[in-house]
Design an enzyme around this catalytic site. Structure first.
Site, PDB file in Angstrom:
ATOM      1  N   HIS A 169       0.826  -1.226   0.000  1.00 53.60           N
ATOM      2  CA  HIS A 169       0.000   0.000   0.000  1.00 53.60           C
ATOM      3  C   HIS A 169       0.851   1.264   0.000  1.00 53.60           C
ATOM      4  CE1 HIS A 169      -3.721   2.096   0.156  1.00 53.60           C
ATOM      5  NE2 HIS A 169      -4.404   1.171   0.776  1.00 53.60           N
ATOM      6  N   ASP A 385      -8.339  -7.548 -18.566  1.00 53.11           N
ATOM      7  CA  ASP A 385      -8.370  -8.512 -19.666  1.00 53.11           C
ATOM      8  C   ASP A 385      -6.961  -8.664 -20.224  1.00 53.11           C
ATOM      9  OD1 ASP A 385      -8.790 -10.049 -21.915  1.00 53.11           O
ATOM     10  OD2 ASP A 385     -10.365  -8.787 -22.762  1.00 53.11           O
TER      11      ASP A 385
END
Length: 437
Positions: A169, A385
């Site tokens: 993070h 994708d």
């Protein structure tokens, strides 16, 4: 939503040795430099683990061929993406002042190939239980030793694969991570990067001298007079609660029916309802001071807004305060109004003040009698994708924690929201009843 862990506890996942994927081209300009991290980066510490599950039909229909080609395409695209996102190929370090930075070593992202002894349909739909599908850099003893990115590709019998991601993070927030992963996918499909990331995080340096214009009660200490620490000695259980459009509309109607509020957003109503219900379930003392922390995306709050595709943490905390008695006994509109006030507070001045506050005071947060809510409903997980179609299931593989609730888009019905939350066993039974609306 019905949660199914499938046969995950019985599934064997065989991991190969971790390797490094360096950038496709050496960055002579930035290699060896120390990359600045803003106070917003340093304030949100932890690892975030997510999975992206791709069906066999998508796998076989992508035109790339066998498993070796699958891994090769993903690795090669990652290598090319790291050229544009060079800090991701580095490692966390501290500068001469003891401040966390990224040392731009160029050594690369961590990559692991794995095989499962089952078909992908056997893993169920509970992503929280899919820890073995994410490589979690087990040798890292502290957060500074966790690389910015580790990726695991797990292949299944008869096709299908899961991409597991673990990010630090310090380097990524949700928006930044999705930007990176979607750009990675575009490169895998043969498309050039449409927009380069904005890498200069120094635009969020603290002012000199600092100008703290708000009290920043999000960092205030609360005395736990209800002894909630005793509750947390019980076994912790988690559950995902689904709110469809009908339930969400009922909540908004309940929040406005007394005429105190003219309108409210879905996020405001749901946040207030979860905060109020959790307080009831924990049976806190009537005079217990309580705090709600909201993770707010501040990108558009700055004036001017942060540049498009800003690469860095752009989120901040804002807070609501009450007592357990007030929150649970007053109408829902009371809680919603507190949430609205907290959100309205986040302006350009507030964001800059928060950065300056962190520069002077650090970011230690008391979580006594506190709930923190983070919403991932606007993150574009499903658009990822790599050439085998979009994932049929995405989600995080780690629990939000005992003081946290996470809002997620429903995997099939994007209008609905799933609330992932964990409780001590006895409190969960009460909370479950309160969720029937």
């Amino acid at each position: 939503m019905s949660i199914s862990t499938g046969n995950l506890s019985e599934i064997t996942v065989e991991r190969g040795e971790p390797t490094l994927v360096p950038p496709a081209a050496e960055d002579t300009n930035n290699k060896g430099t120390l990359y600045f991290l803003s106070n917003l980066d340093i304030n949100f510490q932890g690892k975030v683990r997510t999975v992206y599950c791709f069906k066999p039909s998508d796998h076989n229909g992508g035109g790339h061929g066998d498993d070796e080609v699958l891994v090769g395409v993903i690795k090669n695209a990652l290598s090319k993406a790291l050229v544009h996102y060079y800090p991701v190929a580095g490692r966390l370090a501290v500068d001469s002042n003891g401040r966390p930075v990224v040392d731009c070593t160029g050594e690369g992202a961590v990559f692991v190939e794995a095989k499962a002894d089952c078909g992908i349909e056997e893993i169920g739909n509970d992503t929280v239980a899919m820890e073995k599908l994410v490589y979690d850099t087990p040798d890292a003893k502290r957060l500074l030793e966790v690389p910015p990115l580790a990726a695991q590709v797990t292949k299944f019998k008869n096709g299908g694969f899961v991409l597991g991601i673990c990010v630090n993070h310090f380097v990524f927030d949700g928006v930044t991570a999705m930007d990176f992963i979607n750009h990675w996918g575009e490169i895998a499909r043969g498309f050039p990067l449409k927009v380069s990331p904005f890498l200069d995080r120094s635009i969020l340096r603290a002012r000199n001298p600092p100008q703290i214009e708000f009290p920043h009660t999000e960092f205030s200490e609360i005395e736990d007079i209800s002894n909630t620490s005793d509750l947390y000695t019980e076994e912790m259980v988690y559950e995902s609660f689904s709110f469809d459009l009908d339930k969400l509309e009922k909540l908004k109607m309940a929040a406005t029916k007394d005429g105190v509020l003219v309108k409210c957003s879905t996020f405001e109503a749901l946040s207030a309802f979860i905060w109020r219900s959790r307080t009831q379930a924990l049976k806190l003392r009537h005079d217990q001071k309580i705090k709600l922390l909201l993770v707010v995306d501040g990108r558009s709050k700055f004036d001017p807004p942060l540049p498009e595709h800003y690469f860095g943490n752009g989120v901040a905390l804002t807070s609501s305060h009450s007592t357990a008695g007030e929150l649970t006994e007053k109408p829902l509109s009371f809680a919603v109004e507190l949430v609205q006030e907290a959100i309205r507070r986040v302006t350009d001045r507030y964001m800059k003040s928060a950065i300056d506050y962190l520069q002077v005071n650090g970011g230690n947060i008391s979580m006594n009698a506190t709930l923190i809510i983070s919403s991932w409903t606007r993150l574009s997980f499903e658009t990822t994708d790599f050439g085998w179609g979009q994932p049929y299931l995405t989600g995080r593989t780690s629990l939000p924690g005992k003081e946290k609730a996470l809002f997620l888009s429903h995997p099939t019905d994007k209008i609905s929201i799933n609330v992932l939350i964990s409780f001590p066993t006895s409190s969960m039974k009460i909370f479950q009843k309160l969720m029937h609306i």
